[in-house]
Design an enzyme around this catalytic site. Structure first.
Site, PDB file in Angstrom:
ATOM      1  N   LYS A 171       0.829  -1.209   0.000  1.00 43.76           N
ATOM      2  CA  LYS A 171       0.000   0.000   0.000  1.00 43.76           C
ATOM      3  C   LYS A 171       0.864   1.260   0.000  1.00 43.76           C
ATOM      4  CE  LYS A 171      -3.528   2.713   0.130  1.00 43.76           C
ATOM      5  NZ  LYS A 171      -4.574   2.721   1.156  1.00 43.76           N
ATOM      6  N   LYS A 239      -0.457  11.546   5.441  1.00 39.24           N
ATOM      7  CA  LYS A 239      -0.172  10.472   6.398  1.00 39.24           C
ATOM      8  C   LYS A 239       0.474   9.285   5.703  1.00 39.24           C
ATOM      9  CE  LYS A 239      -3.193   7.480   7.208  1.00 39.24           C
ATOM     10  NZ  LYS A 239      -3.581   6.093   6.819  1.00 39.24           N
TER      11      LYS A 239
END
Length: 292
Positions: A171, A239
């Site tokens: 990811k 983030k």
């Protein structure tokens, strides 16, 4: 039918839990936002009054939370999933968090006989609504096989990529690539418009050649129109770029382009664009070019 405790019914978790209900599963969901829980109930699910209620009697617990502090609190904390779930329960964490947190969760769960997968997703809100997410899964092969029927309900591309934490590394790679492509599409738009070329015509041509990519397919028209309604917010991508850079340090590799993209995304957040879609990187490039 599988009994599922679903914790985190936000932009992604809400449609995902709804798909699981529509597929015939018993879904008991919890979120701090009461409206999100009400939406699940309207879709045929059941409201949980808290983490304990969501976990009680569940065969599978799915978490879809904003970041690692929330996962650590909900899963590892007092009154958390690992304290309450019965041995044999399968915990599928679909949040995007640091790989080391996923590994720590798996290690803590093993001593309690709870199986764990890290299964972050790509595809944004549209992918969640269309049940077309890409899901990258880390953990044991047997546990992946057990979870596969549920993952197939919410995703189109579902791949077991390795041991615990591997899903989060994939990811991170996804997010650094997505950020880089957004930045390049933004630069292309700025160059075309500054040169007096119709950006739509230019990007239409690029989308049919070697420069073709999903972002051009899905976002070129809204970027040209400066429509940045959030499908995936800059705050969240900021983030995720931190996760990518931390993973690079952990792996002892240099990712110089990733570092630059992370700074551009941080600049967008600093300029107040955090709540906008990550395609608003175009605004950052325009600022740098004096064309805002």
């Amino acid at each position: 039918m599988t009994t599922i405790g679903f914790i985190g019914l936000g932009i992604m978790g809400s449609p995902m839990s709804g798909h699981l209900v529509a597929a015939g599963h018993a879904v008991r969901g919890f979120d701090l936002n009461a409206d999100s829980v009400a939406k699940l109930v309207a879709a045929g699910g059941t409201a949980a009054g808290g983490v304990a209620d969501a976990v009680a009697g569940a065969d599978v617990v799915i978490t879809m939370l904003p970041d690692h502090p929330q996962v650590e609190d909900v899963v590892l904390g007092d009154g958390g999933v690992l304290e309450l779930a019965a041995p044999g329960t399968l915990l599928v964490d679909m949040s995007t968090i640091r790989p080391e947190t996923s590994v720590a969760v798996a290690e803590a769960a093993a001593s309690k006989g709870i199986r764990v997968l890290d299964a972050p997703v790509s595809g944004g809100e549209a992918g969640a609504r269309q049940a077309s997410l890409s899901i990258m899964v880390g953990g044991e092969e047997a546990d992946f096989a057990a979870a596969r029927p549920l993952l197939d309900v919410v995703g189109k591309t579902v791949v077991h990529v390795g041991p615990h934490g591997a899903g989060q590394v994939v990811k991170a790679a996804n997010q650094l690539m997505v950020g880089g492509i957004y930045a390049l599409v933004a630069e292309a738009i700025v160059l075309l418009e500054a040169s007096g070329v119709d950006a739509k015509a230019g990007l239409d041509v690029l989308a049919g050649g070697l420069a073709a990519n999903r972002i051009l397919d899905l976002k070129r028209e809204t970027m040209i129109a400066r429509e940045f309604a959030p499908g995936f917010r800059i705050d969240l991508h900021h983030k995720d770029m931190g996760i990518a850079l931390a993973a690079a340090r952990q792996a002892d590799v240099a990712l110089p382009v990733t570092g630059l993209i992370a700074q551009l995304i941080a600049a967008g957040r600093a300029r107040g664009y955090g709540s906008l879609d990550h395609s608003a990187l175009l605004k950052v490039i325009e600022n740098l070019s004096g064309r805002a």
